[in-house]
Write a protein that holds these residues in place. Structure first.
Motif, short mmCIF file in Angstrom:
data_model
loop_
_atom_site.label_atom_id
_atom_site.label_comp_id
_atom_site.label_asym_id
_atom_site.label_seq_id
_atom_site.Cartn_x
_atom_site.Cartn_y
_atom_site.Cartn_z
N ILE A 76 72.81 18.92 25.89
CA ILE A 76 72.79 20.17 26.64
C ILE A 76 72.82 21.36 25.68
O ILE A 76 72.13 22.36 25.89
CB ILE A 76 73.96 20.21 27.65
N ARG A 77 73.61 21.26 24.62
CA ARG A 77 73.62 22.32 23.61
C ARG A 77 72.23 22.49 22.99
O ARG A 77 71.75 23.61 22.78
CB ARG A 77 74.64 22.01 22.51
N GLU A 78 71.58 21.37 22.71
CA GLU A 78 70.22 21.42 22.18
C GLU A 78 69.27 22.04 23.19
O GLU A 78 68.39 22.84 22.84
CB GLU A 78 69.77 20.01 21.81
N GLY A 79 69.46 21.70 24.46
CA GLY A 79 68.61 22.27 25.50
C GLY A 79 68.76 23.78 25.62
O GLY A 79 67.79 24.50 25.87
N LYS A 80 69.98 24.28 25.45
CA LYS A 80 70.18 25.73 25.48
C LYS A 80 69.44 26.40 24.33
O LYS A 80 68.84 27.48 24.50
CB LYS A 80 71.67 26.05 25.40
N ALA A 81 69.49 25.80 23.16
CA ALA A 81 68.77 26.35 22.01
C ALA A 81 67.26 26.33 22.26
O ALA A 81 66.54 27.29 21.91
CB ALA A 81 69.11 25.55 20.75
N GLN A 82 66.76 25.25 22.87
CA GLN A 82 65.34 25.18 23.20
C GLN A 82 64.94 26.27 24.18
O GLN A 82 63.89 26.91 24.03
CB GLN A 82 65.01 23.80 23.79
N LEU A 83 65.79 26.51 25.16
CA LEU A 83 65.50 27.55 26.15
C LEU A 83 65.49 28.93 25.51
O LEU A 83 64.61 29.76 25.80
CB LEU A 83 66.53 27.49 27.28
N ILE A 106 70.87 25.31 33.14
CA ILE A 106 71.54 24.78 31.95
C ILE A 106 72.55 25.76 31.37
O ILE A 106 73.58 25.37 30.82
CB ILE A 106 70.50 24.36 30.88
N ARG A 107 72.29 27.05 31.53
CA ARG A 107 73.21 28.04 30.95
C ARG A 107 74.54 28.12 31.72
O ARG A 107 75.50 28.67 31.21
CB ARG A 107 72.55 29.42 30.91
N ALA A 108 74.57 27.57 32.90
CA ALA A 108 75.83 27.55 33.65
C ALA A 108 76.80 26.52 33.09
O ALA A 108 78.01 26.58 33.38
CB ALA A 108 75.57 27.27 35.12
N CYS A 109 76.31 25.59 32.30
CA CYS A 109 77.17 24.56 31.71
C CYS A 109 78.15 25.21 30.75
O CYS A 109 77.77 25.97 29.86
CB CYS A 109 76.32 23.52 30.97
N VAL A 110 79.44 24.88 30.90
CA VAL A 110 80.47 25.43 30.02
C VAL A 110 80.79 24.48 28.87
O VAL A 110 81.69 24.73 28.08
CB VAL A 110 81.76 25.76 30.80
N GLU A 111 80.05 23.37 28.78
CA GLU A 111 80.19 22.41 27.69
C GLU A 111 81.59 21.84 27.60
O GLU A 111 82.14 21.62 26.53
CB GLU A 111 79.77 23.05 26.36
N ALA A 170 70.28 16.90 30.33
CA ALA A 170 70.12 16.13 29.10
C ALA A 170 68.69 15.62 28.94
O ALA A 170 68.11 15.66 27.84
CB ALA A 170 71.10 14.96 29.10
N LEU A 171 68.08 15.16 30.03
CA LEU A 171 66.69 14.69 29.97
C LEU A 171 65.74 15.83 29.64
O LEU A 171 64.79 15.67 28.86
CB LEU A 171 66.29 14.04 31.30
N ALA A 172 65.98 16.99 30.21
CA ALA A 172 65.14 18.15 29.91
C ALA A 172 65.20 18.49 28.42
O ALA A 172 64.18 18.82 27.80
CB ALA A 172 65.58 19.34 30.75
N ALA A 173 66.39 18.39 27.85
CA ALA A 173 66.54 18.66 26.42
C ALA A 173 65.87 17.57 25.58
O ALA A 173 65.19 17.86 24.59
CB ALA A 173 68.01 18.77 26.06
N ARG A 174 66.06 16.32 25.99
CA ARG A 174 65.50 15.21 25.22
C ARG A 174 63.98 15.28 25.15
O ARG A 174 63.38 14.93 24.12
CB ARG A 174 65.97 13.89 25.84
N TYR A 175 63.37 15.77 26.22
CA TYR A 175 61.91 15.87 26.24
C TYR A 175 61.42 17.30 26.02
O TYR A 175 60.27 17.63 26.32
CB TYR A 175 61.38 15.30 27.56
N ASN A 176 62.32 18.15 25.51
CA ASN A 176 61.97 19.53 25.13
C ASN A 176 61.25 20.26 26.26
O ASN A 176 60.16 20.80 26.08
CB ASN A 176 61.13 19.53 23.85
N ASN A 177 61.87 20.27 27.43
CA ASN A 177 61.29 20.92 28.59
C ASN A 177 62.24 22.04 29.06
O ASN A 177 63.03 21.84 29.98
CB ASN A 177 61.06 19.91 29.72
N PRO A 178 62.18 23.21 28.42
CA PRO A 178 63.11 24.28 28.77
C PRO A 178 62.92 24.82 30.18
O PRO A 178 63.88 25.33 30.78
CB PRO A 178 62.82 25.36 27.72
N GLU A 179 61.71 24.69 30.73
CA GLU A 179 61.51 25.17 32.10
C GLU A 179 62.35 24.38 33.09
O GLU A 179 62.97 24.95 34.00
CB GLU A 179 60.02 25.09 32.46
N ILE A 180 62.36 23.07 32.93
CA ILE A 180 63.18 22.23 33.80
C ILE A 180 64.66 22.51 33.56
O ILE A 180 65.47 22.57 34.50
CB ILE A 180 62.88 20.74 33.57
#
Length: 455
Positions: free
Chosen positions: A442-449, A419-424, A403-413
């Protein structure tokens, strides 16, 4: 009802982590499936599954019959589309689905002689579905028919079924697991099918097991569904199909957790059940397979649940794909005065939306309508590093990191923490004392990645 040890299966009937949210199934569990009348129009998005949209093969003004193919799935990971009513093709439209996707859609206006939907549902319930005599069906014959019929996973994921059951020399399938867990709160459409029409599920499982050359076929049901277990055990007598009674826990119906519970194997990150020699498919999907192979009819209808304290009359309904969600809600008496949120699916993994003109799709398992009391919650606060989300996560992830990686738009982290292992599944958000919107982040983070990788 307790667990029992399946011969030849080393699983314990459960999996590590997970949660126990109130299931709230009593609202609709005892409501027998009702059949909706033929709608005046249906709207069929060209993408109702994971993968590539199907290609429209009918034109505006053309007359189509019930079950006629109107969209052809030409890519391998795609699914064809069929008319659930007889009528005339109108001008295409754009629709917005509850998940936010904007899609081109075929509209059909009902005209001419129709097959009564009651007859279709009675065919599902009362046909003497065969238990043997399948030697004339080759694996590829079954796969081809499933593909032609547009069958996808009806548990919600909507993955094209023919892809799952396609013979593969590099991945030998030993076990077919039929998923009847239905662990999502409120939803009872699979339960009603297991209670009212278990025979069609068993026939579909036998045919699918033949397609994948499985040595073992097992229907998996949580132990909070004793009536479904009883009916399935009766229907599987004198067959090779077994019924596995599993511990009630969320998300027991998730593929990886189901494999762990029954065969005791951990599917690696990025892996599939096939990597463990397992194919997993939903009970409604098995019914669609049986109807396709035995009755030569494509996927045009499905059972959905409409439930929650915000709906006047919770029901399980047999509906044509493409009917508007507004008509489904009206059939249930409409919304209550205190209705506050409509969710496509269940409250754990579903999508909140407001546009009831959207159609039922192949992946629509139900609608959950929550009240103001249901959705009232405390304001979001800062993470207190309590670790409850880690304890609950069935995939052994660290949701707050994602969630923090997504909030700060850090797809590498985000990628580093898988993050793709998350089944939401929403287990993390359910237990979070800070009320963080973890799943949305987490959904937002997947889109960022995804966007980062396309650069």
């Amino acid at each position: 009802m307790g667990l029992f040890k399946l011969k030849g299966f080393p699983g314990t009937g459960s999996f590590p982590h997970g949660i126990h949210p109130p299931d709230n199934k009593a609202l609709s569990a005892n409501m027998a499936v009702e059949v909706m009348e033929i709608p005046r129009t249906v709207t069929l998005p060209l993408l109702q599954h994971l993968g590539v949209p199907c290609k429209q093969i009918v034109k505006s003004g053309e007359t189509v019959g019930y079950g006629q193919m109107v969209g052809k799935g030409e890519a391998f990971v795609s699914a064809s589309l069929h008319a659930p009513i007889a009528g005339k093709v109108k001008r295409n439209t754009m629709v917005t689905l509850p998940n936010g996707r904007h899609l081109d859609a075929i509209t059909i206006q009902a005209e001419g002689e129709q097959i009564p939907p009651e007859r279709i549902w009675e065919d599902v319930k009362f046909t003497q579905w065969p238990r043997d005599g399948f030697s004339d069906y080759g694996s590829m014959d079954i796969v081809k028919k499933i593909q032609e019929s547009g069958i996808v996973g009806l548990g919600g994921a909507a993955f094209p079924t023919h892809v799952k059951v396609m013979p593969n020399d590099t991945r030998v399938i030993d076990t077919l697991m039929v998923n009847g867990c239905e662990c999502e709160p409120y939803l009872t459409c699979d339960y009603r099918l297991m209670v009212e029409a278990p025979e069609v599920i068993v026939t579909g499982a036998l045919l699918t097991g033949r397609a994948v050359s499985a040595k073992e076929i097992v229907i998996c049901v949580e132990d909070n569904k004793p009536e479904a277990i009883k009916r399935l055990q009766q229907a599987t007598r004198q067959t090779v199909v077994q019924v596995a009674v599993l511990k009630t826990k969320y998300p027991q119906g998730s593929e990886k957790q189901l494999v762990k519970a029954v065969v005791g194997l951990n599917i690696p990150l990025g892996g599939l059940p096939a990597d463990a020699g397992v194919a997993v498919s939903n009970v409604q999907t098995m019914a669609a397979v049986a109807r396709s192979i035995i009755k030569d009819v494509p996927l045009t209808h499905r059972v959905v649940t409409v439930s929650g304290q915000g709906i006047c009359n919770p029901k399980n309904i047999f509906v044509p794909i493409g009917i508007s969600l507004a008509e489904v809600v009206d059939f249930c008496g409409g919304l209550t005065p205190n209705a506050a949120r409509i969710i496509s699916g269940g409250p754990m993994m579903g999508f909140a939306f407001s546009n009831l003109s959207a159609p039922v799709t192949k992946g629509t398992s139900g609608l959950t309508v929550l009240t103001h009391d249901d959705v009232r919650k405390a304001d979001e606060t800062n993470c207190v590093r309590c670790g409850r989300c880690v304890d609950a996560c069935p995939m052994n992830l660290v949701p707050t990191r994602l969630a923090l990686a997504a909030r700060y738009n850090n797809p590498e982290i985000a990628a580093q923490y898988h993050i793709r292992a998350c089944v939401e599944c929403g287990s993390c958000a359910y237990v979070c004392p800070a009320k963080l919107n973890l799943v949305q982040l987490i959904r937002e983070g997947k889109a960022q990645l995804n966007a980062w990788e396309r650069r």
